[in-house]
Design an enzyme around this catalytic site. Structure first.
Site, mmCIF file in Angstrom:
data_model
loop_
_atom_site.group_PDB
_atom_site.id
_atom_site.type_symbol
_atom_site.label_atom_id
_atom_site.label_comp_id
_atom_site.label_asym_id
_atom_site.label_seq_id
_atom_site.Cartn_x
_atom_site.Cartn_y
_atom_site.Cartn_z
ATOM 1 N N ASP A 55 -28.900 -45.967 46.288
ATOM 2 C CA ASP A 55 -27.716 -45.812 47.137
ATOM 3 C C ASP A 55 -27.823 -44.713 48.200
ATOM 4 O O ASP A 55 -28.278 -43.602 47.896
ATOM 5 C CB ASP A 55 -26.502 -45.428 46.285
ATOM 6 C CG ASP A 55 -26.368 -46.257 45.034
ATOM 7 O OD1 ASP A 55 -27.124 -47.215 44.854
ATOM 8 O OD2 ASP A 55 -25.488 -45.909 44.218
ATOM 9 N N GLN A 71 -29.975 -41.708 46.535
ATOM 10 C CA GLN A 71 -30.423 -41.734 45.142
ATOM 11 C C GLN A 71 -31.929 -41.817 45.168
ATOM 12 O O GLN A 71 -32.498 -42.768 45.726
ATOM 13 C CB GLN A 71 -29.826 -42.946 44.421
ATOM 14 C CG GLN A 71 -28.355 -42.805 44.095
ATOM 15 C CD GLN A 71 -28.138 -41.794 42.986
ATOM 16 O OE1 GLN A 71 -28.328 -42.109 41.830
ATOM 17 N NE2 GLN A 71 -27.712 -40.583 43.322
ATOM 18 N N SER A 110 -24.456 -41.160 42.358
ATOM 19 C CA SER A 110 -23.956 -41.269 43.738
ATOM 20 C C SER A 110 -22.685 -40.481 44.012
ATOM 21 O O SER A 110 -21.928 -40.162 43.092
ATOM 22 C CB SER A 110 -23.724 -42.737 44.078
ATOM 23 O OG SER A 110 -24.971 -43.353 44.240
ATOM 24 N N GLU A 229 -18.458 -50.176 41.159
ATOM 25 C CA GLU A 229 -19.308 -49.126 41.748
ATOM 26 C C GLU A 229 -19.029 -48.790 43.219
ATOM 27 O O GLU A 229 -18.540 -49.579 44.002
ATOM 28 C CB GLU A 229 -20.796 -49.509 41.610
ATOM 29 C CG GLU A 229 -21.247 -49.745 40.200
ATOM 30 C CD GLU A 229 -22.763 -49.926 40.080
ATOM 31 O OE1 GLU A 229 -23.304 -49.494 39.054
ATOM 32 O OE2 GLU A 229 -23.401 -50.480 40.995
#
Ligand code: FRU
Length: 477
Positions: A55, A71, A110, A229
């Site tokens: 991410d 990430q 994240s 998410e």
């Protein structure tokens, strides 16, 4: 061919300034002296020097610099943390020292970053506004954090985003449920406060508010069926309607709800609306503080493959979002950021040219890195399209479908014309139809070395009312 000297990741870690707490692990990837020229290396899409990324995190603009955290997991065993890259134009990125590293509270999942212009956090030192990041400490995902829960934490920078210090009273939001994660914060001007959206569990999300980035109070829980998410939440002005602002809520796949937010509750008025019809678009996030009120989205092109490469995964090319009213209601459009022009190399231009069946309008033109802008009248053609690197972008009159790399979207002619913008990099094709009304972002592993371009029509002639093909320079040179 130049021999490819292999250096170990340990050396790379040194080059990047990787801190030792993240590098207890062994070499898991090789880096070559051909860095950024490897066969499958995207040439104008961000990928890390080596190892795995996912991410985009903490996207923020401050003092002329775009910061993209991500990430990052260049080591084994898995232990994501925040890698860091900077750019002056959203096109040329430089990967620098890692930003936020794992600790006993967890690995670093994240999150987001903001510019705290009013120093509500009190973190300010010197002349720069503090930058404040919010991330998930993923407790229990490393030996070091065994038994710890997932909590939301913050870190701050007092040197314009270059180095980061974890807030000593972390967490700022204690564990709520399951693997609650991915905090995204935004300044709410009318309420003079911060608002933060968090993914809770299953398909539940929540909004919080804070005056100081440290103490958060829950405002609202809501369900977004089928979605999980990486939520994002931000205001957007409706184009051509002065004074009209809506709030947009997106989840990881980029689908959006458009609605109103009075500072306490979000009410969806339209959605969920598909954000991207392609195969590889995930974990979307927009930049905080983009100048000129621009709303720029970056996604991880999840699921792509890069056989035998020292790196894996790439981001999409940043896109600029606009909110426009159509007969069917408000919709978000997305187009590549205009900075793509900084890479323009050779230009091939056509005006009012017939695209005849059996002919290739682009015969003799080749290129593997491309920016195509086309306005096409399908006329009597049953289909028309482009081929690049052996892959096809095809519009078909049957159902007004646009297809690319196994995915399909609807793109109906407007005033008898289809507008297409296409970006081709070594391992990706991004197609933007009708001013960004439908977008398809997909990756592929090239099956050919040929870079011959094609523009074709079938079943009758189509007309290229205007067609511009730019070959592109590499962003890494
Ligand atoms: C999305 C995601 C996030 C999480 C991160 C971990 O791809 O699963 O929810 O924070 O990746 O790397």
């Amino acid at each position: 061919m130049k021999s490819q000297a292999i250096i170990t990741l340990a050396v790379l870690a040194g080059c990047l300034g990787a801190a030792s707490s993240a590098s207890g692990a062994k070499e898991s990837a090789n880096v070559t002296d051909q860095l950024y020229s490897e066969k499958l290396r995207p040439q104008f899409h961000f990928s890390a020097k080596a190892g795995w990324i996912n991410d985009p995190n903490g996207l923020v603009f401050y003092k002329g610099v775009w910061h993209m955290f991500f990430q990052y997991n260049p080591f084994t065993p898995p232990a994501p943390f925040w890698g860091h890259a900077i750019s002056k134009d959203l096109v040329h990125w430089k990967q620098i020292e890692h930003a936020i590293l794992p600790d006993a509270m967890g690995t670093i999942f994240s999150g987001s970053a903001v510019v705290d212009w009013k120093n509500t956090s009190g973190f300010k030192k010197g002349d720069d506004a503090p930058l404040v990041a919010f991330y998930t400490a993923a407790g229990g995902t490393s030996d070091e954090s065994k038994g710890a829960p997932f909590t939301q934490c913050s870190a701050y920078s007092t040197d314009a985003g270059m180095t980061w210090t974890k807030y000593e009273k972390n967490p700022v939001i204690p564990h709520i449920k399951g693997a609650n994660r991915d905090p995204k914060a935004v300044w709410h001007e009318p309420g003079q406060k911060w608002v933060l959206i968090l993914y809770i569990d299953e398909d539940w999300f929540a909004l919080f508010e804070s005056k100081d980035t440290k103490i958060w109070t829950k405002l609202q829980d809501f369900q977004f069926p089928g979605h999980t998410e990486c939520p994002d939440f931000f205001p957007m002005k409706v184009e051509g309607e002065p004074g009209v602002t809506k709030w947009v809520l997106t989840t990881a796949i980029g689908d959006a709800h458009i609605g109103s937010f009075d500072g306490k509750r979000f009410v969806s008025e339209a959605g969920p609306l598909t954000g991207d019809f392609g195969a590889n678009y995930y974990a979307v996030q927009t930049f905080s503080d983009a100048p000129g009120g621009r709303r720029i989205q970056v996604a991880w092109m999840r699921g792509a493959e890069y056989p035998d490469m020292p790196f894996t995964q790439q981001m999409n090319f940043p896109t600029e979002m606009t909110l426009r009213r159509f007969p069917e209601g408000l919709r978000i459009c997305r187009l590549p950021v205009r900075e793509i022009e900084t890479l323009h190399d050779k230009e091939h231009k056509f005006k009012n040219k017939a695209i005849n069946p059996g002919e290739n309008l682009l015969a003799g033109i080749s290129g593997g890195l491309l920016h195509i802008q086309a306005e096409i009248e399908p006329g009597k053609a049953s289909a028309f399209g482009f081929r690049a690197l052996g892959e096809e972008v095809r519009w078909s009159a049957d159902g007004n479908t646009l297809s690319c790399l196994g995915k399909t979207a609807i793109a109906a002619p407007e005033n008898g014309r289809i507008r297409l913008e296409i970006l081709v990099d070594r391992t990706s094709i991004e197609v933007f139809a009708n001013g960004g009304r439908a977008v398809m972002s997909s990756c592929f592993v090239p099956k050919t070395d040929s870079s011959q371009l094609e523009c074709f029509a079938e079943g009758g002639a189509a007309k290229a009312v205007s067609l511009k093909v730019h070959t592109l320079k590499s962003a890494w040179r």
